[in-house]
Design a protein around this motif. Structure first.
Motif, PDB file in Angstrom:
ATOM      1  N   PRO A   5       0.813  -1.206   0.000  1.00 38.69           N
ATOM      2  CA  PRO A   5       0.000   0.000   0.000  1.00 38.69           C
ATOM      3  C   PRO A   5       0.849   1.260   0.000  1.00 38.69           C
ATOM      4  O   PRO A   5       0.409   2.297  -0.424  1.00 38.69           O
ATOM      5  CB  PRO A   5      -0.838  -0.108   1.272  1.00 38.69           C
ATOM      6  CG  PRO A   5      -0.213  -1.171   2.077  1.00 38.69           C
ATOM      7  CD  PRO A   5       0.587  -2.038   1.150  1.00 38.69           C
ATOM      8  N   SER A   6       2.092   1.178   0.446  1.00 41.08           N
ATOM      9  CA  SER A   6       2.924   2.375   0.480  1.00 41.08           C
ATOM     10  C   SER A   6       3.601   2.641  -0.855  1.00 41.08           C
ATOM     11  O   SER A   6       4.109   3.726  -1.069  1.00 41.08           O
ATOM     12  CB  SER A   6       3.986   2.250   1.579  1.00 41.08           C
ATOM     13  OG  SER A   6       4.793   1.126   1.329  1.00 41.08           O
ATOM     14  N   THR A   7       3.600   1.665  -1.773  1.00 37.65           N
ATOM     15  CA  THR A   7       4.269   1.879  -3.042  1.00 37.65           C
ATOM     16  C   THR A   7       3.329   1.920  -4.234  1.00 37.65           C
ATOM     17  O   THR A   7       3.741   2.276  -5.317  1.00 37.65           O
ATOM     18  CB  THR A   7       5.324   0.780  -3.304  1.00 37.65           C
ATOM     19  OG1 THR A   7       4.675  -0.477  -3.324  1.00 37.65           O
ATOM     20  CG2 THR A   7       6.405   0.803  -2.262  1.00 37.65           C
ATOM     21  N   PRO A  26      -1.026   9.411  -3.938  1.00 33.84           N
ATOM     22  CA  PRO A  26      -1.090   8.078  -4.523  1.00 33.84           C
ATOM     23  C   PRO A  26      -2.335   7.300  -4.072  1.00 33.84           C
ATOM     24  O   PRO A  26      -2.862   7.516  -2.989  1.00 33.84           O
ATOM     25  CB  PRO A  26       0.178   7.387  -4.023  1.00 33.84           C
ATOM     26  CG  PRO A  26       0.646   8.181  -2.874  1.00 33.84           C
ATOM     27  CD  PRO A  26       0.093   9.568  -3.022  1.00 33.84           C
ATOM     28  N   LEU A  27      -2.784   6.430  -4.944  1.00 32.28           N
ATOM     29  CA  LEU A  27      -3.886   5.535  -4.633  1.00 32.28           C
ATOM     30  C   LEU A  27      -3.431   4.608  -3.519  1.00 32.28           C
ATOM     31  O   LEU A  27      -2.375   3.989  -3.611  1.00 32.28           O
ATOM     32  CB  LEU A  27      -4.252   4.728  -5.888  1.00 32.28           C
ATOM     33  CG  LEU A  27      -5.453   3.814  -5.803  1.00 32.28           C
ATOM     34  CD1 LEU A  27      -6.731   4.621  -5.545  1.00 32.28           C
ATOM     35  CD2 LEU A  27      -5.593   3.037  -7.093  1.00 32.28           C
ATOM     36  N   ARG A  28      -4.210   4.511  -2.470  1.00 29.68           N
ATOM     37  CA  ARG A  28      -3.852   3.661  -1.333  1.00 29.68           C
ATOM     38  C   ARG A  28      -4.527   2.305  -1.531  1.00 29.68           C
ATOM     39  O   ARG A  28      -5.629   2.062  -1.056  1.00 29.68           O
ATOM     40  CB  ARG A  28      -4.253   4.337  -0.033  1.00 29.68           C
ATOM     41  CG  ARG A  28      -3.561   5.693   0.112  1.00 29.68           C
ATOM     42  CD  ARG A  28      -3.841   6.396   1.392  1.00 29.68           C
ATOM     43  NE  ARG A  28      -5.239   6.709   1.598  1.00 29.68           N
ATOM     44  CZ  ARG A  28      -5.700   7.497   2.565  1.00 29.68           C
ATOM     45  NH1 ARG A  28      -4.850   8.060   3.414  1.00 29.68           N
ATOM     46  NH2 ARG A  28      -6.979   7.732   2.702  1.00 29.68           N
ATOM     47  N   LEU A  29      -3.817   1.436  -2.240  1.00 28.70           N
ATOM     48  CA  LEU A  29      -4.345   0.147  -2.663  1.00 28.70           C
ATOM     49  C   LEU A  29      -3.277  -0.910  -2.484  1.00 28.70           C
ATOM     50  O   LEU A  29      -2.103  -0.675  -2.789  1.00 28.70           O
ATOM     51  CB  LEU A  29      -4.739   0.233  -4.149  1.00 28.70           C
ATOM     52  CG  LEU A  29      -5.243  -1.025  -4.825  1.00 28.70           C
ATOM     53  CD1 LEU A  29      -6.627  -1.404  -4.304  1.00 28.70           C
ATOM     54  CD2 LEU A  29      -5.310  -0.800  -6.335  1.00 28.70           C
ATOM     55  N   ALA A  30      -3.674  -2.055  -1.983  1.00 32.26           N
ATOM     56  CA  ALA A  30      -2.772  -3.200  -1.881  1.00 32.26           C
ATOM     57  C   ALA A  30      -3.482  -4.390  -2.507  1.00 32.26           C
ATOM     58  O   ALA A  30      -4.641  -4.666  -2.194  1.00 32.26           O
ATOM     59  CB  ALA A  30      -2.439  -3.495  -0.415  1.00 32.26           C
ATOM     60  N   LEU A  31      -2.806  -5.066  -3.431  1.00 33.31           N
ATOM     61  CA  LEU A  31      -3.376  -6.231  -4.106  1.00 33.31           C
ATOM     62  C   LEU A  31      -2.451  -7.422  -3.961  1.00 33.31           C
ATOM     63  O   LEU A  31      -1.244  -7.261  -3.831  1.00 33.31           O
ATOM     64  CB  LEU A  31      -3.564  -5.948  -5.607  1.00 33.31           C
ATOM     65  CG  LEU A  31      -4.509  -4.840  -5.997  1.00 33.31           C
ATOM     66  CD1 LEU A  31      -4.447  -4.610  -7.501  1.00 33.31           C
ATOM     67  CD2 LEU A  31      -5.927  -5.156  -5.551  1.00 33.31           C
TER      68      LEU A  31
END
Length: 162
Positions: A5-7, A26-31
């Motif tokens: 989520p941080s990158t 930045p979009l705060r998204l983790a996949l």
């Protein structure tokens, strides 16, 4: 695919910026790569409870490598709306219009992102009011290979007294 989520990033200027979202960051998204038997494929920490603005940002900055967002299903309690107001059915993003629908009477903090007719991702919607550190911890747990918790369970684990 696991994205921290941080990158995970998005453009915050120019044509890639969602309507009404100047300098959002930045979009705060983790996949993570979808896996059978796992309750979540990722987590998203929107910046507000405004569904139209946040979904437009998600669609416009969704990682190309994951696919193109075709439709979204959301949990109504995660978003602000006027009493008696009809749920949105379509949201316009810079990438084009996207159909949206809501789960009836659902409070799971879940968003289903349909990428193609037979491919969908289950995202935990981390409440926008949570601080960055808490949200990042929840997002990291959501995409961990050993995660067996659903959206409500992950959020409940972070509440005081849990």
């Amino acid at each position: 695919m696991t994205t921290s989520p941080s990158t995970t990033s998005s453009s915050s200027t120019g044509a890639d910026t969602a309507p009404g979202s100047s300098a959002r960051g930045p979009l705060r998204l983790a996949l993570r790569a979808p896996a059978r038997g796992t309750p979540l494929d990722g987590a998203w920490h929107p910046r507000s409870r405004d569904l139209a603005v946040e979904v437009a940002d998600l669609v416009d900055h969704f990682p190309v490598s994951a696919g193109r967002v075709g439709r979204l299903l959301f949990s109504r309690p995660d978003w602000d709306s006027e009493p008696g107001e009809r749920s949105l059915r379509r949201i316009t993003a810079a990438r084009g219009a996207v159909k949206v629908g809501s789960f009836p009477r659902d409070d799971t903090h879940l968003m289903i992102v349909k990428l193609s007719p037979d491919h969908a991702l289950r995202l935990l919607v981390v409440p926008s009011e949570l601080d960055e550190d808490t949200a990042r911890r929840i997002m990291d747990r959501a995409v961990a290979d050993d995660n067996t918790l659903g959206a409500d369970e992950l959020l409940a684990a972070e509440r005081p007294g849990s």
